[in-house]
Design a protein around this motif. Sequence first.
Motif, short mmCIF file in Angstrom:
data_model
loop_
_atom_site.label_atom_id
_atom_site.label_comp_id
_atom_site.label_asym_id
_atom_site.label_seq_id
_atom_site.Cartn_x
_atom_site.Cartn_y
_atom_site.Cartn_z
N ARG A 1 -3.44 3.09 -8.09
CA ARG A 1 -2.27 3.06 -8.99
C ARG A 1 -0.98 3.26 -8.22
NH1 ARG A 1 -3.72 7.42 -13.48
NH2 ARG A 1 -1.47 7.43 -13.46
N PRO B 1 0.80 -1.23 0.00
CA PRO B 1 0.00 0.00 0.00
C PRO B 1 0.83 1.29 0.00
CG PRO B 1 -0.92 -1.58 1.53
CD PRO B 1 0.37 -2.17 1.05
N HIS B 2 2.05 1.25 0.59
CA HIS B 2 2.82 2.50 0.66
C HIS B 2 3.43 2.90 -0.69
CE1 HIS B 2 6.31 -0.17 0.95
NE2 HIS B 2 7.09 0.87 0.81
N LEU B 3 3.20 2.10 -1.73
CA LEU B 3 3.69 2.44 -3.07
C LEU B 3 2.64 3.19 -3.89
CD1 LEU B 3 5.40 -0.96 -3.98
CD2 LEU B 3 6.46 1.08 -2.97
N ILE B 4 1.45 3.34 -3.31
CA ILE B 4 0.33 3.92 -4.07
C ILE B 4 0.49 5.44 -4.22
CG2 ILE B 4 -2.17 4.37 -4.00
CD1 ILE B 4 -2.51 1.66 -2.64
N GLY B 5 0.20 5.90 -5.43
CA GLY B 5 0.16 7.34 -5.70
C GLY B 5 -1.30 7.78 -5.71
#
Lengths: 122, 160
Positions: free
Chosen positions: A35, A27-31
């Motif tokens: 996405r 989840p911490h990769l979400i922009g």
Amino acid sequence: MSALPPYALMLGIRVGEDAVLVMPFSPHLIGSPGRLHGGAVAGLLELAANLAVRDALAEKSVVLKPVTVTVDYLREGAMVDTFARAHINRLGRRVANVRVEAWQTDAGKPIAAAQLNIILER
Amino acid sequence: MTDEPKRVLDDDASERVLDDDARMRRFVDRFMQAVPHLQALGIGYVRSGPNWAELTMPYAAHLVAYPETGTIASGAIFSLMDSAAGFSVFTTMGRFEPHATLDLRCDYLRPAKPGQAVFGRAECYKMTRKVAFVRGIAHDGDPDHPVAHVTGTFMLTGAS
């Protein structure tokens, strides 16, 4: 393969089979909603390029300095695992030119591609 | 960065709503909370103008690429500049137009100093109906001695 730096570990990147890097979805990769952030994908691409050059060099004392990085975003990054593989176009004495692609479910449908010039300080 | 702004916004997205700093700050605070990767990197809002935006990324151990020197990863600076450039498109449009990065080139001029926060300032210098052209710099305290220079383009995905 060299040990991964803290930034790579923060992204959750690990080295997979056949010199492919894997960035498992987290989840911490979400922009934007649903996405991946483009910067996280760029981080994966840069790391793949650096590791490929590092592995191709016989002298491990060489310092790698990425000097230009161009990323083309080709498709939306979905909330699944992302893979990256680098191809070294030229490995000279002073500079390496590298192309990297990132994909998700289909290696034939890249989500991003990068072109890098990496200065080699010997 | 695309549809999220509309969801968190309580103004009419078809109007210019980013013309005063208080509204911009209120929006950006909510936006930051809604973008997990910005939170993971610690990226925050500094200031903005009619066609530019400035964000900052405090120094942190998990951003480091070279533990021997403490230098942060160029990839983290790329994320900062992608975000600053995206915000500059919002401020130029004066509203939260959905957009997606087409391409971004980052020239790394020198390593950022270990321990220093990095600032990313980007401007949208040309806007067409479907494409926004951006450029910017990253610096670690002195804008006259940047650590990186960036150029890029964004596709306005909401354009008909």
